[in-house]
Write a protein that holds these residues in place. Structure first.
Motif, PDB file in Angstrom:
ATOM      1  N   ARG A 169      43.675  37.725 -19.424  1.00 38.73           N
ATOM      2  CA  ARG A 169      43.056  37.021 -20.553  1.00 38.73           C
ATOM      3  C   ARG A 169      44.093  36.340 -21.460  1.00 38.73           C
ATOM      4  O   ARG A 169      43.920  36.239 -22.668  1.00 38.73           O
ATOM      5  N   LEU A 170      45.155  35.846 -20.831  1.00 42.17           N
ATOM      6  CA  LEU A 170      46.191  35.156 -21.595  1.00 42.17           C
ATOM      7  C   LEU A 170      45.683  33.951 -22.373  1.00 42.17           C
ATOM      8  O   LEU A 170      46.115  33.736 -23.507  1.00 42.17           O
ATOM      9  N   PRO A 171      44.783  33.124 -21.819  1.00 40.94           N
ATOM     10  CA  PRO A 171      44.322  31.983 -22.620  1.00 40.94           C
ATOM     11  C   PRO A 171      43.705  32.421 -23.954  1.00 40.94           C
ATOM     12  O   PRO A 171      43.926  31.782 -24.983  1.00 40.94           O
ATOM     13  N   GLU A 172      42.985  33.522 -23.919  1.00 40.61           N
ATOM     14  CA  GLU A 172      42.402  34.055 -25.153  1.00 40.61           C
ATOM     15  C   GLU A 172      43.478  34.623 -26.069  1.00 40.61           C
ATOM     16  O   GLU A 172      43.402  34.495 -27.297  1.00 40.61           O
ATOM     17  N   LEU A 173      44.503  35.218 -25.478  1.00 34.64           N
ATOM     18  CA  LEU A 173      45.542  35.888 -26.255  1.00 34.64           C
ATOM     19  C   LEU A 173      46.558  34.925 -26.849  1.00 34.64           C
ATOM     20  O   LEU A 173      46.910  35.030 -28.032  1.00 34.64           O
ATOM     21  N   VAL A 174      47.037  33.952 -26.021  1.00 29.79           N
ATOM     22  CA  VAL A 174      48.118  33.069 -26.482  1.00 29.79           C
ATOM     23  C   VAL A 174      47.821  31.585 -26.276  1.00 29.79           C
ATOM     24  O   VAL A 174      48.684  30.739 -26.486  1.00 29.79           O
ATOM     25  N   GLY A 175      46.604  31.256 -25.813  1.00 33.92           N
ATOM     26  CA  GLY A 175      46.238  29.853 -25.664  1.00 33.92           C
ATOM     27  C   GLY A 175      46.795  29.168 -24.434  1.00 33.92           C
ATOM     28  O   GLY A 175      46.807  27.941 -24.350  1.00 33.92           O
ATOM     29  N   ASP A 176      47.260  29.939 -23.444  1.00 34.98           N
ATOM     30  CA  ASP A 176      47.847  29.368 -22.237  1.00 34.98           C
ATOM     31  C   ASP A 176      47.716  30.417 -21.140  1.00 34.98           C
ATOM     32  O   ASP A 176      47.931  31.608 -21.398  1.00 34.98           O
ATOM     33  N   ASP A 177      47.401  29.997 -19.916  1.00 33.62           N
ATOM     34  CA  ASP A 177      47.341  30.972 -18.821  1.00 33.62           C
ATOM     35  C   ASP A 177      48.715  31.255 -18.231  1.00 33.62           C
ATOM     36  O   ASP A 177      48.871  32.119 -17.371  1.00 33.62           O
ATOM     37  N   CYS A 178      49.735  30.525 -18.697  1.00 35.47           N
ATOM     38  CA  CYS A 178      51.133  30.728 -18.295  1.00 35.47           C
ATOM     39  C   CYS A 178      51.326  30.621 -16.784  1.00 35.47           C
ATOM     40  O   CYS A 178      52.270  31.156 -16.224  1.00 35.47           O
ATOM     41  N   ALA A 179      50.397  29.897 -16.134  1.00 40.50           N
ATOM     42  CA  ALA A 179      50.418  29.699 -14.677  1.00 40.50           C
ATOM     43  C   ALA A 179      50.333  31.020 -13.925  1.00 40.50           C
ATOM     44  O   ALA A 179      50.830  31.139 -12.810  1.00 40.50           O
ATOM     45  N   PHE A 180      49.678  32.007 -14.541  1.00 38.04           N
ATOM     46  CA  PHE A 180      49.504  33.295 -13.857  1.00 38.04           C
ATOM     47  C   PHE A 180      48.594  33.110 -12.653  1.00 38.04           C
ATOM     48  O   PHE A 180      47.502  32.566 -12.765  1.00 38.04           O
ATOM     49  N   GLU A 181      49.073  33.551 -11.498  1.00 37.12           N
ATOM     50  CA  GLU A 181      48.332  33.433 -10.240  1.00 37.12           C
ATOM     51  C   GLU A 181      48.212  34.819  -9.612  1.00 37.12           C
ATOM     52  O   GLU A 181      49.210  35.384  -9.159  1.00 37.12           O
ATOM     53  N   PRO A 182      47.009  35.408  -9.579  1.00 32.43           N
ATOM     54  CA  PRO A 182      46.836  36.741  -8.987  1.00 32.43           C
ATOM     55  C   PRO A 182      46.781  36.670  -7.465  1.00 32.43           C
ATOM     56  O   PRO A 182      45.734  36.874  -6.853  1.00 32.43           O
ATOM     57  N   SER A 183      47.909  36.390  -6.859  1.00 33.61           N
ATOM     58  CA  SER A 183      47.983  36.147  -5.417  1.00 33.61           C
ATOM     59  C   SER A 183      48.101  37.419  -4.589  1.00 33.61           C
ATOM     60  O   SER A 183      47.992  37.379  -3.370  1.00 33.61           O
ATOM     61  N   GLY A 184      48.331  38.544  -5.253  1.00 29.74           N
ATOM     62  CA  GLY A 184      48.545  39.800  -4.549  1.00 29.74           C
ATOM     63  C   GLY A 184      50.004  39.995  -4.192  1.00 29.74           C
ATOM     64  O   GLY A 184      50.762  39.028  -4.065  1.00 29.74           O
ATOM     65  N   GLN A 185      50.410  41.244  -4.043  1.00 28.91           N
ATOM     66  CA  GLN A 185      51.771  41.561  -3.620  1.00 28.91           C
ATOM     67  C   GLN A 185      51.706  42.648  -2.554  1.00 28.91           C
ATOM     68  O   GLN A 185      50.773  43.458  -2.539  1.00 28.91           O
ATOM     69  N   ILE A 186      52.708  42.657  -1.679  1.00 28.43           N
ATOM     70  CA  ILE A 186      52.739  43.638  -0.598  1.00 28.43           C
ATOM     71  C   ILE A 186      54.104  44.304  -0.506  1.00 28.43           C
ATOM     72  O   ILE A 186      55.117  43.730  -0.896  1.00 28.43           O
ATOM     73  N   LYS A 187      54.091  45.529   0.009  1.00 27.56           N
ATOM     74  CA  LYS A 187      55.329  46.247   0.343  1.00 27.56           C
ATOM     75  C   LYS A 187      55.242  46.562   1.822  1.00 27.56           C
ATOM     76  O   LYS A 187      54.344  47.282   2.262  1.00 27.56           O
TER      77      LYS A 187
END
Length: 200
Positions: free
Chosen positions: A73-91
């Protein structure tokens, strides 16, 4: 020496410093963050941008889970999504011994009530990462983890903090810190700042 007072002083104006200042200010505190250079100039602004719960120490998991909610919820928090992409991570497990360790990790987390890390087999791994080396036998997948643009994120938090009336001092190295009679005294340049709370 010039003197100023606030409810809180934050030493460091990177992502953690700007976020701390922002949340304190929105809670009603008068806050002065101090940054020796400029926000985003160092580690906060030039890292790989990973946003992850994957592989965290068990003691860190509650904070990592709460942090991911903020990232969503970055847009609500700081007015920008900061290019956050929930692409997943693996090990990745490169052999059966690795796979046993990953399976034990997932089992431990599930026993503690955490389900954000899931074990996947060779076929599922290959579907996610077609170019993976043929010898890899599986992985832990953490859906929802991802990445953002670090410098953009720092600037977004800086801007939101300034909009919340935070008095940010940039290009101001701290030369001394003292706690006396319940008051923090911070020397920086020709100024001495005073506050009830200090965040370093």
């Amino acid at each position: 020496m010039d003197s100023s007072s606030a409810d809180a002083i934050v030493i460091g104006g990177g992502l953690h410093g700007c976020s701390t200042a922002l949340h304190l200010a929105r809670g009603g505190a008068r806050v002065i963050p101090i940054e020796k250079d400029h926000p985003g100039r160092h580690a906060s602004g030039v890292n790989a941008g990973g946003v992850r719960r994957l592989g965290r120490h068990v003691a860190e998991i509650p904070l990592a889970l709460a942090s991911l909610e903020l990232w969503q919820r970055l847009p609500e928090l700081v007015g920008d999504d900061c290019a956050f992409e929930p692409s997943g991570q693996i090990k990745v497990a490169e052999n059966e011994s690795d796979m046993e360790r990953l399976a034990a990790r997932v089992s431990e987390l599930q026993g503690l009530g955490y389900t954000h890390e899931e074990l996947i087999d060779r076929a599922a791994l290959r579907e996610l990462v077609p170019a993976i080396a043929p010898h890899c036998v599986g992985a832990i997948l953490c859906r929802g983890d991802g990445h953002a643009l670090p410098f953009r994120t720092v600037l977004a938090f800086r801007g939101a903090a300034l909009a919340a009336s935070v008095s940010l001092l940039e290009g101001t190295p701290v030369s001394g810190v003292e706690h006396r009679e319940g008051v923090w005294r911070v020397a920086c340049g020709a100024r001495q700042l005073r506050a009830r709370w200090l965040f370093n």
